[in-house]
Design a protein around this motif. Structure first.
Motif, PDB file in Angstrom:
ATOM      1  N   MET A   1      49.491  22.358   3.353  1.00  0.00           N
ATOM      2  CA  MET A   1      49.381  23.370   4.420  1.00  0.00           C
ATOM      3  C   MET A   1      47.971  22.896   5.205  1.00  0.00           C
ATOM      4  O   MET A   1      47.074  22.491   4.702  1.00  0.00           O
ATOM      5  N   GLY A   2      48.488  23.037   6.587  1.00  0.00           N
ATOM      6  CA  GLY A   2      47.348  22.148   7.400  1.00  0.00           C
ATOM      7  C   GLY A   2      46.179  23.236   7.767  1.00  0.00           C
ATOM      8  O   GLY A   2      46.149  24.510   6.988  1.00  0.00           O
ATOM      9  N   ASP A   3      45.128  22.639   8.266  1.00  0.00           N
ATOM     10  CA  ASP A   3      43.823  23.584   8.369  1.00  0.00           C
ATOM     11  C   ASP A   3      43.911  24.169  10.082  1.00  0.00           C
ATOM     12  O   ASP A   3      43.422  23.355  10.782  1.00  0.00           O
ATOM     13  N   TYR A   4      44.426  25.134  10.123  1.00  0.00           N
ATOM     14  CA  TYR A   4      44.447  25.890  11.818  1.00  0.00           C
ATOM     15  C   TYR A   4      43.685  26.720  11.637  1.00  0.00           C
ATOM     16  O   TYR A   4      43.698  27.772  12.567  1.00  0.00           O
ATOM     17  N   SER A   5      42.512  27.141  10.788  1.00  0.00           N
ATOM     18  CA  SER A   5      41.846  28.110  10.510  1.00  0.00           C
ATOM     19  C   SER A   5      41.010  28.441  11.916  1.00  0.00           C
ATOM     20  O   SER A   5      40.742  29.510  12.279  1.00  0.00           O
ATOM     21  N   GLN A   6      40.879  27.415  12.992  1.00  0.00           N
ATOM     22  CA  GLN A   6      39.995  27.681  14.150  1.00  0.00           C
ATOM     23  C   GLN A   6      41.003  27.564  15.151  1.00  0.00           C
ATOM     24  O   GLN A   6      40.736  27.526  16.157  1.00  0.00           O
ATOM     25  N   GLU A  51      56.825  37.268  14.071  1.00  0.00           N
ATOM     26  CA  GLU A  51      55.916  38.551  13.807  1.00  0.00           C
ATOM     27  C   GLU A  51      55.370  38.482  12.496  1.00  0.00           C
ATOM     28  O   GLU A  51      55.781  38.100  11.462  1.00  0.00           O
ATOM     29  N   ARG A  52      53.749  38.458  12.495  1.00  0.00           N
ATOM     30  CA  ARG A  52      53.266  38.376  10.955  1.00  0.00           C
ATOM     31  C   ARG A  52      53.437  39.230   9.947  1.00  0.00           C
ATOM     32  O   ARG A  52      53.472  39.075   9.050  1.00  0.00           O
ATOM     33  N   SER A  53      54.035  40.816  10.716  1.00  0.00           N
ATOM     34  CA  SER A  53      54.082  41.753   9.735  1.00  0.00           C
ATOM     35  C   SER A  53      55.725  41.631   9.299  1.00  0.00           C
ATOM     36  O   SER A  53      56.321  40.743   9.781  1.00  0.00           O
ATOM     37  N   SER A  54      56.166  42.427   8.319  1.00  0.00           N
ATOM     38  CA  SER A  54      57.455  42.369   7.980  1.00  0.00           C
ATOM     39  C   SER A  54      58.616  43.110   8.899  1.00  0.00           C
ATOM     40  O   SER A  54      59.680  43.170   8.980  1.00  0.00           O
ATOM     41  N   GLY A  55      57.990  43.751  10.123  1.00  0.00           N
ATOM     42  CA  GLY A  55      58.884  44.398  10.995  1.00  0.00           C
ATOM     43  C   GLY A  55      58.075  44.615  12.337  1.00  0.00           C
ATOM     44  O   GLY A  55      56.982  44.302  12.373  1.00  0.00           O
ATOM     45  N   ALA A 198      55.802  35.794   9.856  1.00  0.00           N
ATOM     46  CA  ALA A 198      55.518  34.684  10.300  1.00  0.00           C
ATOM     47  C   ALA A 198      54.280  34.738  11.240  1.00  0.00           C
ATOM     48  O   ALA A 198      54.248  35.340  12.196  1.00  0.00           O
ATOM     49  N   ARG A 199      53.356  34.271  10.555  1.00  0.00           N
ATOM     50  CA  ARG A 199      51.928  34.231  11.413  1.00  0.00           C
ATOM     51  C   ARG A 199      51.335  32.950  12.083  1.00  0.00           C
ATOM     52  O   ARG A 199      51.546  31.881  11.809  1.00  0.00           O
ATOM     53  N   ALA A 200      50.997  33.036  13.393  1.00  0.00           N
ATOM     54  CA  ALA A 200      50.980  31.978  14.435  1.00  0.00           C
ATOM     55  C   ALA A 200      49.696  31.455  13.924  1.00  0.00           C
ATOM     56  O   ALA A 200      48.904  32.103  14.022  1.00  0.00           O
ATOM     57  N   VAL A 201      49.477  30.103  13.731  1.00  0.00           N
ATOM     58  CA  VAL A 201      48.068  29.655  13.463  1.00  0.00           C
ATOM     59  C   VAL A 201      47.892  28.577  14.307  1.00  0.00           C
ATOM     60  O   VAL A 201      46.524  28.134  14.281  1.00  0.00           O
ATOM     61  N   ALA A 202      48.571  27.972  15.306  1.00  0.00           N
ATOM     62  CA  ALA A 202      48.195  26.924  16.248  1.00  0.00           C
ATOM     63  C   ALA A 202      48.995  26.991  17.180  1.00  0.00           C
ATOM     64  O   ALA A 202      50.411  27.181  16.937  1.00  0.00           O
ATOM     65  N   ARG A 216      52.868  30.144  10.033  1.00  0.00           N
ATOM     66  CA  ARG A 216      52.916  29.915   8.681  1.00  0.00           C
ATOM     67  C   ARG A 216      53.800  31.267   7.940  1.00  0.00           C
ATOM     68  O   ARG A 216      53.679  32.261   8.253  1.00  0.00           O
ATOM     69  N   ILE A 217      54.609  30.873   7.127  1.00  0.00           N
ATOM     70  CA  ILE A 217      55.667  31.430   6.473  1.00  0.00           C
ATOM     71  C   ILE A 217      55.761  31.141   4.916  1.00  0.00           C
ATOM     72  O   ILE A 217      55.626  29.898   4.606  1.00  0.00           O
ATOM     73  N   ASP A 218      55.487  32.176   4.122  1.00  0.00           N
ATOM     74  CA  ASP A 218      55.353  31.858   2.819  1.00  0.00           C
ATOM     75  C   ASP A 218      54.453  30.735   2.291  1.00  0.00           C
ATOM     76  O   ASP A 218      54.581  29.925   1.690  1.00  0.00           O
ATOM     77  N   ASN A 219      53.307  31.193   3.126  1.00  0.00           N
ATOM     78  CA  ASN A 219      52.188  30.100   2.760  1.00  0.00           C
ATOM     79  C   ASN A 219      52.360  28.549   3.385  1.00  0.00           C
ATOM     80  O   ASN A 219      51.793  27.484   2.863  1.00  0.00           O
TER      81      ASN A 219
END
Lengths: 483, 483
Positions: A1-6, A51-55, A198-202, A216-219
């Protein structure tokens, strides 16, 4: 997992593999993302929506499903109202106050009627009838209401008033969810590929151009190639306390953020590649003080017993001005003809009562000659149909002189003041994300509450302005990205 | 000539030649830049200072040369005031309001006494005596004055008040120029290389690190290598109308920006490499309404005849609250015992007079029972030494009941409301420029009004806070850059 925290951008050269490839990648599945996807698909582009949520949903689905539309719609005409593009545009600009984006107001002013038709074409139902009165959302399935300060000072003097809150036909409150459902169905029918959880991180860049995103999907990080562009449609930052502390610190006097995971990610992603965020201090707030409706006839005073607004303007404008007042609270004054028990969820309390306004003043421990003098002045002129101080208009302007009297306390920390942020990325009227010099960032588009748009100024907000902005400029983002 | 109009960073690999090489490059030669240079030289670094004008000065030289210092200075002690680090720090935090940077307040609170000694060590003269009263700047060569809202509500309840405005010993107004002269002489004595007529147009980067700057001299670009770091000390953005429109639109109701070419270049340079700008909507404003000093005893009302502030607080806090009032103007009410002709440069006008407050009210065309009721309430309590509405304190709290009476109009567009911007780059308490995630950008430092610092909130400003911020954090920038 990359570090895209910022949310630092990733160079395309450093992408290990492309997990997804598409023309247009849309991030966020509220009304904005759905409209962007529909238009991009309509233009023939491949579209993937993450979309980060499930729907689907976002803050749009929590809203009343009300869209601010003017210029002479079928519903306005049927109800006997005259509205013009000019009056409508003027109102939009006044509502933007010092933060106004004139180009967006002019464009939406010109194209709102066509946008209304487009919404119908997507399947959004409008009964087309008008519900009079001072309502927050229709409790039946009516579809046109007064939703702003159009008929109130100072707005009515500069733009001929008309009701412009166009609500999806839907029984009762909560039209936002069915509105998003219609738009989602349309986006799916047109062949949008939807990737939930699916949460966008970069963002991914190639030189100055945005060419994709990391989600990020399933971590696990997945790498999305977006040949034509990325559309940010991720909402505001009301749930990101660090961002609020940095950019919108006034909101910490309130307790009820509303939104759906609105953590500002789109704003930060945009900034990570040079996008500029503006008006980040602006926020909307409202307290449901016009419910029950007889309370709309009340008078507000601050802790000094002074009035501070014409109470006939939009409930959110009154609320926004209320939270500017010192002392952490304001009072809503009502007489026996207008008082009924407030809604529990508003968390207002009765702070003072009396047979006269002097008695209420004393119960509130205000000095003699403050609140009582305010109400004497108000009643004296209201009997003549005038409000020389704030130009409140009849019929909301009415004497409050039938005791016993009540002062309801609206406490900023204890009462229900919902709020969300209005500042965000600076975008063109084509929804291109702009850098500090005003130049579009190639391949990056944004709309809705991750941008500063039509509802730019908290004091000028009217219901439906945010969804107007989301749906209309969401569409422009999709069109421009697909071009 | 390259095109750096939007301050895009230049990659070191693209630099044609290094025209200047140094350890630390300081951009801007006001008090901030001078202090940065002194400290960086003191730490043994080579320092070059680039200034767009032909000499030192900046907005610092236009100021009163007053520095906000507390915690128990010689001058405070000699005048019989008790001040502690705790009270001083508490006041600094209150003054920052919702925009406060607590780390900076705590650091300066702890180190202000040492900073005062440092200023003396550089040669800044302080006579050490206290001048009582409500003065904007000393008209003699006194060096300690009340310069904030310390003794006024709500501040006095939370931090024991003391005067903290420490002014360079200098006859009359305008101590800013001699203050900069002293700091310039010191910087030169220490061997700073000063390059005037050199305008910074870009930063030079090597990966994430800032390694220099491009400066334009005689219309030619010169390339500066800064081995240890670049310090931005370029002031605010009050003279950049586009930036103000984007970020600080409330200021367009005023007409008198003050500064020295403050075009926001440092903020834009910082942003060009990922620096974050915060609180960009904040501004300072003041109108010289306390001159002549008897006017400090006046009462302010808005166009509705309502008071809005305890008038015993700092003139800039009163002015900032004044420009929040609707109607484009406020009135300063005075009685015969306190009225004298206002200063021409304040551009105030007499809007109403009368033998009674009712007559003044009528002349201002306010409804009966507004201004007159306000003054009746005020006078009634002032005679008892109380102000139950705003907690104004004696002796500034005094009845205004000796007619004839006067209402002076302070019109936001016509009267003299000077203003400057307070928002800027977010920096650490070590003056490192921070990115959106809060990480320092290697090689880049900033202080003064191109940052958001001690004077973060327009409503809480006190005289001397900006120069305190400039000189103290300018020093930290120099120290950290040289490290």
């Amino acid at each position: 997992m990359g570090d895209y925290s910022q949310y630092r951008p990733l160079n395309a050269a450093d992408v290990p593999q492309w997990d997804f490839e598409t023309d247009v990648a849309v991030i966020g599945f509220g009304a904005t993302g759905a409209c962007a996807a529909i238009e991009a698909r309509g233009a023939g582009a491949e579209v993937m929506l993450f979309e980060r949520s499930s729907g689907s949903g976002g803050a749009s689905a929590l809203s009343g499903g009300e869209i601010y539309i003017g210029g002479g719609t079928d519903a306005q005409v049927a109800a006997g109202f005259t509205d013009t593009v000019e009056d409508f545009t003027t109102y939009l600009k006044l509502a933007g106050g010092p933060c106004v984006d004139e180009a967006k107001c002019e464009r939406y002013g010109r194209e709102a009627l066509a946008h209304y038709q487009w919404l119908k074409d997507q399947g959004v139902p409008y009964r087309g009838n008008y519900l009079p009165g001072k309502v927050i959302e229709p409790t039946d399935d009516s579809t046109l209401i007064w939703s702003g300060s159009e008929a109130a000072a100072p707005f009515y003097k500069q733009a001929r008033p008309a009701p412009r809150g166009h609500v999806i036909q839907h029984m009762g409150w909560g039209g936002g969810r069915p509105l998003v459902d219609v738009l989602e169905a349309r986006a799916r029918d047109l062949g949008t590929t939807i990737v939930p959880d699916a949460r966008a991180v970069a963002l991914i860049v190639e030189g100055p151009r945005v060419v994709g995103a990391v989600v990020r999907i399933d971590n696990r990080d997945r790498f999305v190639s977006a040949r034509k562009g990325v559309v940010l449609a991720t909402g505001g930052f009301v749930f990101n306390e660090a961002m609020r502390r940095k950019h919108c610190p006034e909101t910490f006097k309130l307790r009820d953020p509303i939104g759906d995971k609105d953590d500002g990610v789109g704003i930060e992603l945009g900034q990570s590649v040079g996008g500029e965020a503006i008006h980040m201090d602006q926020f909307f707030t409202t307290c449901p003080w016009t419910m029950p409706e007889s309370h709309a006839y009340g008078v507000f005073v601050n802790v000094m017993g002074q009035r501070f607004i014409n109470e006939d303007c939009y409930h959110g404008r009154v609320s926004r001005c209320a939270v500017d007042q010192p002392g952490g609270k304001v009072y809503l004054l009502l007489d026996n003809a207008h008082f009924v028990q407030p809604m529990d969820f508003a968390r207002m309390s009765i702070a003072g009562t009396g047979e006269t306004w002097d008695e209420v003043e004393a119960e509130l421990e205000m000095p003699a000659g403050t609140l009582a003098a305010t109400m004497d002045l108000y009643n004296r002129h209201a009997r003549e149909g005038r409000d020389p101080l704030f130009d409140k208009q009849p019929p909301i302007l009415t004497p409050l002189d039938q005791g016993p009297f009540v002062a309801l306390e609206l406490n900023f920390e204890a009462s229900y003041f919902s709020f969300f942020t209005l500042g965000g990325l600076r975008t063109s009227a084509d929804a291109e994300v702009l850098d500090h010099g005003g130049t579009p960032i190639p391949g990056l588009f944004a709309a809705g509450r991750c941008t500063s748009g039509l509802p730019a100024w908290g004091h000028g907000y009217s219901s439906g302005m945010s969804l107007a902005d989301c749906t209309f400029f969401g569409r422009q983002a999709g069109i421009k990205a697909a071009a």
